[in-house]
Motif scaffolding. Structure first.
Motif, PDB file in Angstrom:
ATOM      1  N   GLU B  55       0.821  -1.215   0.000  1.00  0.00           N
ATOM      2  CA  GLU B  55       0.000   0.000   0.000  1.00  0.00           C
ATOM      3  C   GLU B  55       0.863   1.277   0.000  1.00  0.00           C
ATOM      4  O   GLU B  55       0.460   2.313  -0.528  1.00  0.00           O
ATOM      5  CB  GLU B  55      -0.919  -0.004   1.221  1.00  0.00           C
ATOM      6  N   TRP B  58       1.294   2.771  -3.430  1.00  0.00           N
ATOM      7  CA  TRP B  58       0.148   3.523  -3.963  1.00  0.00           C
ATOM      8  C   TRP B  58       0.063   4.911  -3.326  1.00  0.00           C
ATOM      9  O   TRP B  58      -0.199   5.911  -4.004  1.00  0.00           O
ATOM     10  CB  TRP B  58      -1.156   2.752  -3.710  1.00  0.00           C
ATOM     11  N   GLN B  59       0.268   4.932  -2.028  1.00  0.00           N
ATOM     12  CA  GLN B  59       0.169   6.222  -1.333  1.00  0.00           C
ATOM     13  C   GLN B  59       1.266   7.174  -1.807  1.00  0.00           C
ATOM     14  O   GLN B  59       1.040   8.368  -1.992  1.00  0.00           O
ATOM     15  CB  GLN B  59       0.242   5.991   0.169  1.00  0.00           C
ATOM     16  N   LYS B  60       2.447   6.617  -2.031  1.00  0.00           N
ATOM     17  CA  LYS B  60       3.563   7.446  -2.510  1.00  0.00           C
ATOM     18  C   LYS B  60       3.233   8.102  -3.850  1.00  0.00           C
ATOM     19  O   LYS B  60       3.667   9.218  -4.136  1.00  0.00           O
ATOM     20  CB  LYS B  60       4.805   6.553  -2.650  1.00  0.00           C
ATOM     21  N   ARG B  68      -5.249   3.504  -9.503  1.00  0.00           N
ATOM     22  CA  ARG B  68      -4.037   2.710  -9.370  1.00  0.00           C
ATOM     23  C   ARG B  68      -3.498   2.281 -10.738  1.00  0.00           C
ATOM     24  O   ARG B  68      -2.290   2.225 -10.947  1.00  0.00           O
ATOM     25  CB  ARG B  68      -4.312   1.490  -8.487  1.00  0.00           C
TER      26      ARG B  68
END
Lengths: 292, 406
Positions: B55, B58-60, B68
């Motif tokens: 995860e 994705w956050q980065k 996504r």
């Protein structure tokens, strides 16, 4: 790209009438396929168009390929799967939904139904009906298939998962198809070989100005050996007010319905662009009418 | 093929990390990356064991505000171009073919899950994945979807565009993200394993779903050499075809046609192949049909060693073929054929003495001292969509740039 033209053997346009309803007359009679099993209404609608179009191929030609474009792809099946799982639990998800509902499933089922073993390609996006025809031309030109069934198909269904409200006109299901053959280059000089695809181009359009389409047409013309050709330009865009939108089938429907209509003649450039900058241009020589 | 196509750059995002190095390290060492799907729980799902991208990645890169799939496309395309040295817009006719199995569905699913409002048609249009920031494609573009053969078919089609003279360079590959829809679909088909994926293994129970993206930068060999590009490998030929049969069960005849087509396109015979990157999903049906097809293709000569990277990286659908292509590039680059990972593992005796690479990577021989080695890469998809590619060392005399760098 300067090579012999690719002949258009036949066309098919399949869509509901003005009321938008789909009656039995728009569906192929078969409700099951021996190799696939039960056929959905969506597939019966598409197969009602593919059979007549393939008739011009002249009997069994298993090396024929299929290349279709769709915007909505698997959206309707995804919606059904997710909704049913949420309402009734995983046990109510039918095993066949996923495999027969993927974006490429329609193209694959057409191949299975008609036993077409050539390249089987599915493209996504509003412009993908023309992308699919262009790639079909490449397959023929590269010697990877003697002929290709190509075009666009979309089945909006009842909606809900995707908002259609942004489109200016009503959105309806349709299939627009052409049967392409690579033997046009073998015709004798001067022989009337029927309508043909002269060239194409794809890419990003850089501006939203009135002439956004011009670079695409120039590039398509540059790839042909037809010096001095000035085509009639046809533009297809989504969300045109008051115009029925057939999504990825829209441009192929226009190709078959208008450009290749009986009595049409000369060179035509069909340019389609979706919501983004992706666009495609097909350069077509109309001429003696092909099969409908 | 009428033209030799050079692979001059690669990009990858896989559950083992971002970039080529983590990918190569993972397929060589075989860590078990499986976990419960981290995005959200799916009530009632029989098997939610997946190989997922952490995860944090994705956050980065801007999730959940960005799709996504769009993140994967941006990161991978950019990496392939940088690796090829083309990130500064050196070519005007630069095109792109990407592939996805479920592109566009992410937006639909998030709408149904209440994460965002139902998408408009513009947001459900998967071709927006081609829109990498800062890149205006001056060459052909297309968004392909041919199920799990997609990630190999996209580079094949890009190679056809180059051979047709339509572009100077192309970026091509495949990507898919894990979706609730995919988990539900594969579970309903009973194709997922609650154990490690064991391609060609006795007692194999199916796929472990995963996600990721891989792309290659392709150029005509002569053009790549002229600009001093590093030639990672070449595409010698490919075969595309359709079983025209069942939607999920592969047909041996269709697989053989695609394999034979690839060899014919490359102008080589079965005896020229030194290794096989199999589709190798670990489902009982795929593996037995793929091996039967290989045995028919190699009926007259020894079947070369076979491997599959899905024991490590799972089955990322449209990225699968692109991952296998990158594994082939790495194999020719000195890594050798990666092993089918995992312990407590034995080959299915029903597959009849198959030479599966296990335990450690297998160096690639140069038969009879020949300079060029050829690998066969398989990718098969639902719908009977098949793509097979021959990936090779560059022709003799064209590897100077590579050898100088080593």
């Amino acid at each position: 790209m300067s090579a012999p033209a690719i002949r258009i053997l036949s066309t098919a346009v399949h869509r509901p009438g003005p009321d938008g309803k789909i009656g039995d007359d728009l569906l192929v009679r078969d409700r099951r396929s021996p190799k696939v099993g039960a056929l959905s209404e969506k597939m019966r609608f598409l197969l009602a168009a593919t059979g007549p179009c393939l008739g011009a191929a002249g009997g069994a030609r298993p090396a024929i390929g299929v290349s279709l474009g769709t915007l909505l792809g698997a959206g309707d099946v995804a919606q059904r799967t997710l909704t049913v799982a949420r309402q009734s639990g995983f046990v109510s998800v039918t095993p066949s939904w996923y495999a027969t509902g993927l974006a490429n499933a329609a193209t694959a089922i057409v191949a299975s139904f008609h036993d077409l073993q050539g390249p089987n390609l599915t493209f996504l996006g509003y412009q993908s009906g023309i992308d699919a025809i262009i790639m079909a031309c490449r397959m023929i030109r590269g010697g990877r298939a003697p002929a290709m069934l190509a075009g666009g198909f979309d089945w909006p269904g009842e909606g809900g998962a995707v908002r259609f409200g942004r489109s200016g006109g009503p959105v309806q299901p349709a299939a627009g198809l052409v049967l392409l053959d690579g033997t046009a280059g073998k015709a004798s000089p001067g022989e009337a070989s029927g309508p043909a695809i002269l060239g194409w181009s794809q890419g990003w359009t850089g501006s939203d100005g009135d002439d956004w389409w011009a670079p695409l047409v120039d590039r398509a013309l540059a790839g042909t050996a037809r010096a001095g050709v000035i085509p009639t330009v046809h533009l297809i865009r989504p969300s045109v007010s008051g115009v029925v939108d057939y999504l990825a089938a829209g441009a192929p429907v226009h190709l078959a319905d208008v450009i290749l209509a009986p009595g049409s003649a000369g060179a035509h450039a069909l340019v389609v662009r979706g919501w983004g900058p992706a666009a495609a241009c097909l350069l077509v020589e109309a001429g003696p009418a092909c099969g409908r | 093929m009428t033209m030799t196509i050079a692979i001059t750059g690669v990009g990858a995002v896989c559950p083992a990390g971002e970039g080529e190095a983590p990918f190569r390290r993972a397929i060589a060492t075989g860590p078990d990356l499986a976990m419960t799907w981290p995005k959200r729980p799916v009530p009632g799902l029989p098997v939610d064991r997946v190989v997922a991208i952490p995860e944090a990645f994705w956050q980065k890169h801007g999730a959940p505000d960005r799709d996504r799939a769009a993140i994967l496309a941006d990161v991978t395309v950019g990496a392939a171009l940088r690796d090829a040295g083309l990130s500064d817009g050196l070519v005007s006719r630069l095109g792109c073919v990407l592939a996805t199995t479920t592109g566009g569905v992410e937006a639909v699913e998030d709408g149904i899950a209440g994460i965002r409002r139902p998408p408009g048609m513009d947001e459900a249009d998967a071709s927006i994945l081609l829109a990498s920031p800062g890149i205006a494609w001056g060459g052909p573009t297309a968004m392909l979807s041919s199920a799990c053969s997609s990630g190999l078919s996209a580079p094949a089609l890009a190679a056809a565009m180059l051979a047709d003279g339509e572009a100077d360079a192309m970026v091509a590959g495949g990507l898919d993200v894990l979706l609730e829809y995919t988990l539900l679909g594969f579970n309903s088909l009973r194709l997922v394993s609650d154990d490690r994926c064991r391609p060609f293994g006795a007692g194999r129970r199916g796929v472990v779903l995963s996600e990721g993206a891989a792309a290659v930068c392709l150029e005509p060999l002569e053009r790549a050499l002229a600009r001093g590009a590093r030639i990672r490998a070449v595409i010698s030929g490919f075969g595309l075809g359709c079983d025209a049969g069942h939607v999920t069960a592969p047909a041996v005849e269709g697989l053989v046609r695609a394999m034979a087509g690839a060899l014919e396109d490359a102008g080589i015979g079965p005896s020229d192949i030194v290794g096989i990157l199999a589709h190798g999903t670990g489902t009982p049906t795929n593996d037995i049909n793929e091996v039967e097809a290989l045995k028919r293709l190699f009926a007259e000569v020894l079947l070369p060693p076979v491997t599959s990277i899905k024991a490590v990286l799972g089955h990322p659908q449209a990225a699968a073929g692109a991952f296998s292509l990158l594994a082939a590039v790495a194999a020719l680059d000195g890594d050798g054929l990666p092993p089918v990972a995992g312990q407590d593992w034995s080959i299915d005796p029903a597959l009849g003495g198959l030479d599966v690479v296990t335990a450690t990577s297998r160096p690639l021989p140069r038969p009879d001292g020949r300079r060029r080695r050829h690998l066969l890469v398989d990718a098969f998809g639902f719908g009977g969509n098949n793509c097979v590619m021959v990936v090779s060392d560059p022709p003799t005399g064209t590897t100077g740039a590579v050898e100088m760098e080593r």
